[in-house]
Design an enzyme around this catalytic site. Structure first.
Site: not given
Ligand code: LLP
Length: 420
Positions: A240, A277, A313, A317, A343, A371
């Site tokens: 996150g 991320r 993205r 979002y 389109c 992503y």
């Molecule tokens: N652990 C779990 C259980 C998750 O669901 C996620 C991301 C992560 C770890 C990794 O989170 P990060 O460190 O990447 O924030 N597609 C969206 C982001 C979706 C995230 C889903 N879960 C975007 O492009 O912003």
């Protein structure tokens, strides 16, 4: 966070290679990653955790290219997966199944069987029903399933609603108020071994407070469980941590850990993290070429060869991602919407950007390493872009551009109708 590109006199490069060279050699659109930046981002977490027993499980969903996973596996990473496809990728890339945690709300019996067969680190269980299934599948396989309950701590991550996961109204995890009951149930099951607790409250968090609030709630639960005789080996605080797309000032891995570690002082549990991320976003870019420019009165469009199917993205979002020409240009600076060939009115990469560009110029969409490719599709029968890994002066094609044959692989025409 380490940015993948650097500019010299307005010419953008990634490690030792200019983006112009890469775009010319591989064509556009294409994704480009820096091996050095991916490694540095991972090592920053490792360094911040040097004094604590830990396991960093990279969230495969952020960028699952085999070469990316291989790079991280070689640095000792564990992996957070959400499907058997991701698990097989980790194996293929040389990752260690014993360092894999399996998240996700809808694991099937066959997913569970494969993961048990490989001996993963643990299942992050998201419901009572899943726990019951896990116990019965483990029994049928003659194994014991290591389990961590993913609890939903009801903390507001203050991020985009589609990527906020730690509130009661989100589908994820087990209500923290029910958790101790479910732990007792788990502890009494014949083929379950309770090993940990986890939570993941959302993605692209740019402040530390929600992480701290979630961990504080988790620790109250861990102590309650200890009083009940259920001791945990690890605490997983999920992923996150946000990155800088625009003017955000997210904490570094070091700042993040220096807020977290004091809460764990004098505790023996291993700390698990699931960053995605923050390891890959700013280690990658998407290169695209301006096909045409056009103006409807005061409104200017740059029509490029990358579209929402390549990078969803901004459309999904309303994400703001920086976009710049890879070379300086003498074109007039105008305010453009950068749009793709799909389109749909929602098919844009950027809106209202001051850019000095003309047809034929290459543009770089920054922070596209997470992503990006993984969310791409074949919408409008567009072939998916190639991925290139830069390592110093070397360029490696780590996924080739899809062809028309790739697009129709697995499709079948109906049999010919007989004429008699
Ligand atoms: N652990 C779990 C259980 C998750 O669901 C996620 C991301 C992560 C770890 C990794 O989170 P990060 O460190 O990447 O924030 N597609 C969206 C982001 C979706 C995230 C889903 N879960 C975007 O492009 O912003």
């Amino acid at each position: 966070m380490h940015h993948a590109t650097s500019a010299q006199n307005g010419t953008l490069s990634i490690e030792g290679v200019t983006l112009e060279t890469i775009a010319t050699q591989f064509g556009t659109p294409c994704y480009v990653y820096s091996k050095a930046a991916i490694s540095a981002n991972f090592l920053a977490y490792q360094a911040a955790l040097a004094k604590k027993n830990h396991l960093i499980c990279y969230a495969v969903k952020a960028n699952s290219n085999l070469a990316v996973l291989q790079t991280l596996a070689q640095l000792g990473a564990g992996f957070d997966i959400v499907s058997v496809g991701e698990l097989e990728r980790v194996l293929r890339a040389g990752g260690d199944p014993a360092k894999v945690v399996f998240s996700g709300v809808a694991k099937t019996a066959s997913d569970i069987t494969r993961a048990l067969e490989l001996g993963i680190h643990c299942f992050n269980v998201e419901s009572q029903a899943e726990l019951v299934l896990l116990n019965s599948v483990a029994q049928a396989c003659g194994k014991t399933a290591p389990v961590s309950l993913r609890v939903n701590p009801d903390v507001d991550a203050q991020t985009h609603p589609y990527i906020s996961t730690g509130l009661k109204e989100n589908k994820f995890g087990i209500d923290i108020n029910l958790a101790s009951t479910v732990y007792q149930q788990a502890a009494g099951m014949s083929h379950i071994e309770v090993v940990g607790v986890d939570c993941h409250i959302g993605s692209q968090l740019v402040t530390i407070e929600p992480f701290v609030a979630a961990l504080e709630r988790l620790l109250i639960l861990v102590d309650q469980l200890a009083d009940m005789g259920i001791t945990l080996k690890h605490i997983d605080i999920g992923g996150g941590l946000g990155v800088r797309y625009d003017s955000e000032q997210p904490p570094t891995a070091e700042q993040y850990m220096s807020a977290i570690l004091p809460l764990l002082a004098n505790r023996s549990e291993t700390l698990l993290l699931e960053p995605g991320r923050s390891i890959v976003a700013n280690a990658g870019v998407l290169l695209t070429q301006v096909q045409f420019t056009k103006s409807n009165g005061d409104k200017h469009f740059a029509i490029v060869d990358a579209a929402m199917n390549d990078m969803i993205r901004p459309a999904l979002y309303q994400a703001w991602m920086d976009i710049q020409p890879v070379q300086p240009s003498h074109a007039e600076t105008l305010t453009y919407d950068v749009v793709g060939p799909v389109c749909e009115t929602g098919d844009f990469l950027a809106k209202d950007r001051a850019l000095a560009i003309s047809a034929g110029d290459y543009l770089c969409l920054f922070s596209a390493g997470a992503y990006g490719f993984v969310m791409s599709s074949n919408y409008n029968s567009r072939t998916r872009a190639p991925e290139i890994m830069v390592d110093g002066e070397k360029l490696h094609l780590i996924r080739q551009r899809e062809t028309f044959d790739d697009l129709v692989r697995g499709e079948h025409l109906l049999p010919a109708v007989s004429s008699c």
